[in-house]
Design a protein around this motif. Structure first.
Motif, PDB file in Angstrom:
ATOM      1  N   ARG A   1       0.748  -1.126  -0.130  1.00  0.00           N
ATOM      2  CA  ARG A   1      -0.050   0.066   0.234  1.00  0.00           C
ATOM      3  C   ARG A   1       0.955   1.269   0.080  1.00  0.00           C
ATOM      4  NH1 ARG A   1      -2.577  -2.583   3.969  1.00  0.00           N
ATOM      5  NH2 ARG A   1      -2.206  -1.356   5.574  1.00  0.00           N
ATOM      6  N   ALA A   2       1.693   1.231   0.889  1.00  0.00           N
ATOM      7  CA  ALA A   2       2.789   2.540   0.694  1.00  0.00           C
ATOM      8  C   ALA A   2       3.711   2.786  -0.450  1.00  0.00           C
ATOM      9  CB  ALA A   2       3.647   2.222   2.189  1.00  0.00           C
ATOM     10  N   THR A   3       4.076   1.680  -1.047  1.00  0.00           N
ATOM     11  CA  THR A   3       5.229   1.934  -2.155  1.00  0.00           C
ATOM     12  C   THR A   3       4.551   1.333  -3.477  1.00  0.00           C
ATOM     13  OG1 THR A   3       6.203  -0.424  -1.917  1.00  0.00           O
ATOM     14  CG2 THR A   3       6.932   1.476  -0.708  1.00  0.00           C
ATOM     15  N   GLY A   4       3.560   0.400  -3.490  1.00  0.00           N
ATOM     16  CA  GLY A   4       3.318  -0.230  -4.792  1.00  0.00           C
ATOM     17  C   GLY A   4       4.218  -1.254  -5.471  1.00  0.00           C
ATOM     18  N   GLU A   5       5.239  -1.460  -4.557  1.00  0.00           N
ATOM     19  CA  GLU A   5       6.306  -2.457  -5.185  1.00  0.00           C
ATOM     20  C   GLU A   5       5.661  -4.088  -4.922  1.00  0.00           C
ATOM     21  OE1 GLU A   5       9.373  -1.895  -6.394  1.00  0.00           O
ATOM     22  OE2 GLU A   5       9.366   0.272  -5.981  1.00  0.00           O
ATOM     23  N   GLU A   6       5.016  -4.316  -6.119  1.00  0.00           N
ATOM     24  CA  GLU A   6       4.112  -5.916  -6.222  1.00  0.00           C
ATOM     25  C   GLU A   6       5.542  -6.792  -6.149  1.00  0.00           C
ATOM     26  OE1 GLU A   6       1.209  -6.092  -8.839  1.00  0.00           O
ATOM     27  OE2 GLU A   6       0.235  -3.994  -8.277  1.00  0.00           O
ATOM     28  N   ASN A   7       6.438  -6.573  -6.978  1.00  0.00           N
ATOM     29  CA  ASN A   7       7.365  -7.826  -6.909  1.00  0.00           C
ATOM     30  C   ASN A   7       8.045  -8.335  -5.799  1.00  0.00           C
ATOM     31  OD1 ASN A   7       6.762  -8.165  -9.993  1.00  0.00           O
ATOM     32  ND2 ASN A   7       8.339  -6.681 -10.311  1.00  0.00           N
ATOM     33  N   ILE A   8       8.469  -7.214  -4.932  1.00  0.00           N
ATOM     34  CA  ILE A   8       9.179  -7.409  -3.536  1.00  0.00           C
ATOM     35  C   ILE A   8       7.989  -8.010  -2.780  1.00  0.00           C
ATOM     36  CG2 ILE A   8       9.159  -5.195  -2.743  1.00  0.00           C
ATOM     37  CD1 ILE A   8      12.115  -7.814  -2.898  1.00  0.00           C
ATOM     38  N   VAL A   9       6.931  -7.696  -2.659  1.00  0.00           N
ATOM     39  CA  VAL A   9       5.767  -8.053  -1.696  1.00  0.00           C
ATOM     40  C   VAL A   9       5.614  -9.570  -2.052  1.00  0.00           C
ATOM     41  CG1 VAL A   9       3.519  -7.843  -1.236  1.00  0.00           C
ATOM     42  CG2 VAL A   9       5.131  -6.026  -1.373  1.00  0.00           C
ATOM     43  N   GLU A  10       5.643 -10.020  -3.395  1.00  0.00           N
ATOM     44  CA  GLU A  10       5.462 -11.364  -3.663  1.00  0.00           C
ATOM     45  C   GLU A  10       6.457 -12.230  -3.037  1.00  0.00           C
ATOM     46  OE1 GLU A  10       2.722 -13.102  -4.942  1.00  0.00           O
ATOM     47  OE2 GLU A  10       1.628 -11.096  -4.731  1.00  0.00           O
ATOM     48  N   ASP A  11       7.855 -11.721  -3.471  1.00  0.00           N
ATOM     49  CA  ASP A  11       8.703 -12.543  -2.705  1.00  0.00           C
ATOM     50  C   ASP A  11       8.820 -12.478  -1.130  1.00  0.00           C
ATOM     51  OD1 ASP A  11      10.260 -12.523  -5.058  1.00  0.00           O
ATOM     52  OD2 ASP A  11      11.648 -11.058  -4.748  1.00  0.00           O
ATOM     53  N   LEU A  12       8.324 -11.384  -0.465  1.00  0.00           N
ATOM     54  CA  LEU A  12       8.077 -11.697   0.933  1.00  0.00           C
ATOM     55  C   LEU A  12       6.892 -12.685   1.323  1.00  0.00           C
ATOM     56  CD1 LEU A  12       8.447 -10.815   3.819  1.00  0.00           C
ATOM     57  CD2 LEU A  12       7.115  -8.769   3.380  1.00  0.00           C
ATOM     58  N   ARG A  13       5.835 -12.675   0.285  1.00  0.00           N
ATOM     59  CA  ARG A  13       4.788 -13.785   0.424  1.00  0.00           C
ATOM     60  C   ARG A  13       5.183 -15.094   0.349  1.00  0.00           C
ATOM     61  NH1 ARG A  13       0.365  -9.696  -2.279  1.00  0.00           N
ATOM     62  NH2 ARG A  13      -0.169  -8.686  -0.383  1.00  0.00           N
ATOM     63  N   ASP A  14       6.245 -15.377  -0.534  1.00  0.00           N
ATOM     64  CA  ASP A  14       6.756 -16.694  -0.788  1.00  0.00           C
ATOM     65  C   ASP A  14       7.767 -16.814   0.426  1.00  0.00           C
ATOM     66  OD1 ASP A  14       5.909 -16.569  -3.436  1.00  0.00           O
ATOM     67  OD2 ASP A  14       7.795 -16.053  -4.451  1.00  0.00           O
ATOM     68  N   TYR A  15       8.208 -16.127   0.941  1.00  0.00           N
ATOM     69  CA  TYR A  15       9.127 -16.471   2.082  1.00  0.00           C
ATOM     70  C   TYR A  15       8.198 -16.741   3.540  1.00  0.00           C
ATOM     71  CZ  TYR A  15      11.708 -16.220   6.355  1.00  0.00           C
ATOM     72  OH  TYR A  15      12.275 -16.412   7.619  1.00  0.00           O
ATOM     73  N   CYS A  16       7.152 -16.082   3.368  1.00  0.00           N
ATOM     74  CA  CYS A  16       6.076 -16.298   4.625  1.00  0.00           C
ATOM     75  C   CYS A  16       5.555 -17.854   4.113  1.00  0.00           C
ATOM     76  CB  CYS A  16       5.137 -15.106   4.763  1.00  0.00           C
ATOM     77  SG  CYS A  16       5.397 -13.604   5.116  1.00  0.00           S
ATOM     78  N   ALA A  17       5.420 -18.084   3.239  1.00  0.00           N
ATOM     79  CA  ALA A  17       4.966 -19.497   2.894  1.00  0.00           C
ATOM     80  C   ALA A  17       5.850 -20.454   3.481  1.00  0.00           C
ATOM     81  CB  ALA A  17       4.670 -19.686   1.512  1.00  0.00           C
ATOM     82  N   HIS A  18       7.338 -19.999   3.198  1.00  0.00           N
ATOM     83  CA  HIS A  18       8.302 -20.929   3.566  1.00  0.00           C
ATOM     84  C   HIS A  18       8.471 -20.882   5.088  1.00  0.00           C
ATOM     85  CE1 HIS A  18      12.421 -22.662   3.798  1.00  0.00           C
ATOM     86  NE2 HIS A  18      12.594 -21.594   4.353  1.00  0.00           N
ATOM     87  N   PHE A  19       8.143 -19.740   5.571  1.00  0.00           N
ATOM     88  CA  PHE A  19       8.181 -19.656   7.062  1.00  0.00           C
ATOM     89  C   PHE A  19       7.259 -20.593   7.825  1.00  0.00           C
ATOM     90  CE2 PHE A  19       7.098 -17.463  11.054  1.00  0.00           C
ATOM     91  CZ  PHE A  19       8.302 -17.191  11.679  1.00  0.00           C
ATOM     92  N   ALA A  20       6.069 -20.445   7.242  1.00  0.00           N
ATOM     93  CA  ALA A  20       5.005 -21.202   7.803  1.00  0.00           C
ATOM     94  C   ALA A  20       5.040 -22.617   7.598  1.00  0.00           C
ATOM     95  CB  ALA A  20       3.460 -21.109   7.059  1.00  0.00           C
ATOM     96  N   GLU A  21       5.763 -22.984   6.484  1.00  0.00           N
ATOM     97  CA  GLU A  21       5.992 -24.398   6.317  1.00  0.00           C
ATOM     98  C   GLU A  21       7.164 -25.059   7.218  1.00  0.00           C
ATOM     99  OE1 GLU A  21       8.278 -27.281   3.177  1.00  0.00           O
ATOM    100  OE2 GLU A  21       6.777 -25.707   2.291  1.00  0.00           O
ATOM    101  N   LYS A  22       8.066 -24.276   7.384  1.00  0.00           N
ATOM    102  CA  LYS A  22       9.030 -24.662   8.446  1.00  0.00           C
ATOM    103  C   LYS A  22       8.687 -24.644   9.734  1.00  0.00           C
ATOM    104  CE  LYS A  22      12.869 -25.115   6.169  1.00  0.00           C
ATOM    105  NZ  LYS A  22      13.978 -26.198   6.347  1.00  0.00           N
ATOM    106  N   MET A  23       7.783 -23.600  10.278  1.00  0.00           N
ATOM    107  CA  MET A  23       7.336 -23.548  11.608  1.00  0.00           C
ATOM    108  C   MET A  23       6.188 -24.442  11.857  1.00  0.00           C
ATOM    109  SD  MET A  23       9.161 -21.724  13.400  1.00  0.00           S
ATOM    110  CE  MET A  23      10.481 -22.297  12.497  1.00  0.00           C
ATOM    111  N   GLU A  24       5.817 -25.323  10.762  1.00  0.00           N
ATOM    112  CA  GLU A  24       4.560 -26.089  10.760  1.00  0.00           C
ATOM    113  C   GLU A  24       3.321 -25.453  11.241  1.00  0.00           C
ATOM    114  OE1 GLU A  24       6.071 -29.538  13.118  1.00  0.00           O
ATOM    115  OE2 GLU A  24       7.362 -30.181  11.580  1.00  0.00           O
ATOM    116  N   LEU A  25       3.009 -24.240  10.797  1.00  0.00           N
ATOM    117  CA  LEU A  25       1.797 -23.787  11.058  1.00  0.00           C
ATOM    118  C   LEU A  25       0.922 -24.107   9.975  1.00  0.00           C
ATOM    119  CD1 LEU A  25       3.336 -20.004  11.191  1.00  0.00           C
ATOM    120  CD2 LEU A  25       2.947 -21.479  12.974  1.00  0.00           C
ATOM    121  N   SER A  26      -0.432 -24.252  10.611  1.00  0.00           N
ATOM    122  CA  SER A  26      -1.668 -24.755   9.860  1.00  0.00           C
ATOM    123  C   SER A  26      -2.440 -23.331   9.358  1.00  0.00           C
ATOM    124  CB  SER A  26      -2.480 -25.598  10.742  1.00  0.00           C
ATOM    125  OG  SER A  26      -2.951 -24.929  11.715  1.00  0.00           O
ATOM    126  N   LYS A  27      -3.060 -23.498   8.375  1.00  0.00           N
ATOM    127  CA  LYS A  27      -3.700 -22.187   7.760  1.00  0.00           C
ATOM    128  C   LYS A  27      -4.961 -21.936   8.705  1.00  0.00           C
ATOM    129  CE  LYS A  27      -1.241 -21.351   4.368  1.00  0.00           C
ATOM    130  NZ  LYS A  27      -0.672 -19.876   4.103  1.00  0.00           N
TER     131      LYS A  27
END
Length: 109
Positions: free
Chosen positions: A83-109
């Motif tokens: 919302r602050a920057t409009g930088e979609e590409n890097i936010v997608e990278d962060l979301r990919d990392y978050c998915a990795h984080f959730a998998e490593k931490m064994e978080l259920s949706k």
């Protein structure tokens, strides 16, 4: 112009470890302070060009909830950054990392 106030009340034990964290806001519909188990507050200091932070959690916050709290905080930081920057590409990278984080931490949706 409107002014709103956010108030945090932290009860500490003898070793300055938070036992309870309560928050309230003048804009909230709630009339009483609400308890929370963890908080992260980040403020930008324009004079020094750095971030001031307060990260607190109560000593009885379960580790599984702390993992979830970090995951959700990372996700919402991505939303805010988009919302602050409009930088979609890097936010997608962060979301990919978050998915990795959730998998490593064994978080259920």
């Amino acid at each position: 112009m409107k002014t709103a106030e956010i108030k945090l009340t932290i009860d500490l034990d003898d070793h300055n470890v938070p036992e309870t964290i309560m928050w309230e806001s003048t804009d909230s519909k709630e009339k009483e302070a609400l308890p929370v188990k963890s908080m992260m507050l980040a403020l930008w200091d324009d004079n020094y060009k750095n971030t001031l932070r307060i990260d607190l959690w109560t000593k009885d916050m379960p580790v599984d909830q702390m993992k979830r709290f970090f995951y959700e905080t990372l996700m919402t930081m991505g939303d805010s950054f988009l919302r602050a920057t409009g930088e979609e590409n890097i936010v997608e990278d962060l979301r990919d990392y978050c998915a990795h984080f959730a998998e490593k931490m064994e978080l259920s949706k």
